[in-house]
Design a protein around this motif. Structure first.
Motif, short mmCIF file in Angstrom:
data_model
loop_
_atom_site.label_atom_id
_atom_site.label_comp_id
_atom_site.label_asym_id
_atom_site.label_seq_id
_atom_site.Cartn_x
_atom_site.Cartn_y
_atom_site.Cartn_z
N PHE A 1 -5.14 14.41 3.01
CA PHE A 1 -5.48 12.38 2.25
C PHE A 1 -5.64 13.37 0.36
N TRP B 1 -4.09 7.05 -2.36
CA TRP B 1 -4.41 5.38 -1.99
C TRP B 1 -4.16 4.59 -2.19
N TYR C 1 0.37 5.64 -0.02
CA TYR C 1 -1.06 6.45 0.64
C TYR C 1 -0.04 8.34 -0.27
N LEU D 1 3.99 14.06 0.44
CA LEU D 1 4.42 13.44 1.17
C LEU D 1 4.19 11.68 0.76
N ASN E 1 -8.15 4.71 -2.84
CA ASN E 1 -9.61 5.39 -2.55
C ASN E 1 -8.50 7.58 -2.46
N GLY F 1 -0.33 -3.19 4.02
CA GLY F 1 -1.72 -3.57 3.78
C GLY F 1 -2.08 -4.69 3.51
N GLY G 1 -5.33 -4.44 8.65
CA GLY G 1 -6.17 -4.23 8.78
C GLY G 1 -6.14 -3.31 9.51
N TYR H 1 0.47 12.24 0.55
CA TYR H 1 -0.91 13.18 1.48
C TYR H 1 0.36 15.06 0.77
N GLN I 1 1.38 2.99 8.63
CA GLN I 1 1.78 3.49 7.52
C GLN I 1 3.51 4.51 8.41
N ASP J 1 -2.88 -1.32 10.92
CA ASP J 1 -2.14 -1.35 9.42
C ASP J 1 -1.14 -0.08 10.40
N SER K 1 0.83 -1.10 0.34
CA SER K 1 0.04 -0.07 0.08
C SER K 1 0.62 1.18 -0.07
N SER L 1 2.33 0.68 3.99
CA SER L 1 2.50 0.57 4.82
C SER L 1 1.87 -1.23 3.92
N LEU M 1 -1.69 16.90 7.53
CA LEU M 1 -1.69 16.17 6.37
C LEU M 1 -2.98 15.89 5.44
#
Lengths: 111, 115
Positions: free
Chosen positions: B45, B48, B33, B90, B56, B96, B99, B35, B104, B102, B31, B94, B43
């Protein structure tokens, strides 16, 4: 709308003082992380709390996850200039790996 | 173990230009992400990605886009740059897999300045 609200937003204290930073939400989180970020760098993970009511200690830092898993606090004892930075909380909900970050608390510890 | 890496470190662009930022996750993490962090703020978002798919996206216009490659590295593209796009971007990765537990891990960020 911010899912996680942190307070205070700014904090300036003298070296040796104690402080508490709060991270609050009306939503339930499965886990919550606290990060510290220094200027120009990425956030660094401090701790992850998972269980409601859990308390974790990291030297002079004490982290608590609320019983209902909607809030958390970070307490620093005898703050030092090296504690200066932006403190961020982040929560994960049951619905997946979506992380929600708090608004941040900027801490300055004056020597 | 190498952490999350991002490139470039700093970038200066002018309004209307396009930019591509790159991120390599921790080995074994699937995963990624993205930011945006404006100066002194929290931050926000952006995106993802997990297993090569967009899972997302945050409340940003379509000119912010990205992708994840088979090796799990990722790119963030911003088209038609505006002055307010100036920020620290940034990337975090993770595993992933955990669940609800998790975590980051962040890279050092790319500082983008739009003139």
């Amino acid at each position: 709308t911010q899912l996680l609200e942190q307070s205070p937003q700014f904090l300036s204290i003298q070296e040796g003082e104690n402080l508490t930073v709060y991270c609050n939400s009306s939503s339930v989180f499965s886990s919550l992380q606290w990060y510290r970020q220094e200027p120009g760098e990425g956030p660094v993970l401090l701790v992850t709390v998972v269980t409601g009511g859990e308390v974790k200690k990291l030297k002079r830092l004490t982290f608590q996850f609320g019983d209902a898993r909607k809030d958390s606090s970070l307490h620093i004892t005898a703050a030092q200039p090296g504690d200066t930075g932006l403190y961020l909380c982040a929560g994960v909900q049951n619905t997946g790996n979506q992380f929600y970050f708090g608004t941040g608390t900027s801490l300055t510890v004056i020597p | 173990e190498a952490g999350v890496t991002q490139s470039p470190t700093h970038l200066i662009k002018t309004r209307g230009q396009q930019v591509t930022l790159r991120c390599s996750p921790i080995s074994g993490h699937t995963s990624v992400y993205w930011y945006q962090q404006a100066l002194g703020l929290g931050l926000q978002f952006l995106l993802w990605y997990d297993e090569g798919e967009e899972r997302n996206r945050g409340n940003f216009p379509p000119r912010f886009s990205g992708r994840q490659f088979p090796n799990y590295s990722s790119e963030l593209n911003v088209n038609a740059l505006e002055l307010e796009d100036s920020a620290l971007y940034l990337c975090a990765s993770s595993s992933g897999t955990s669940g609800t537990t998790d975590t980051q891990y962040f890279g050092p960020g790319t500082r983008l300045t739009v003139l």
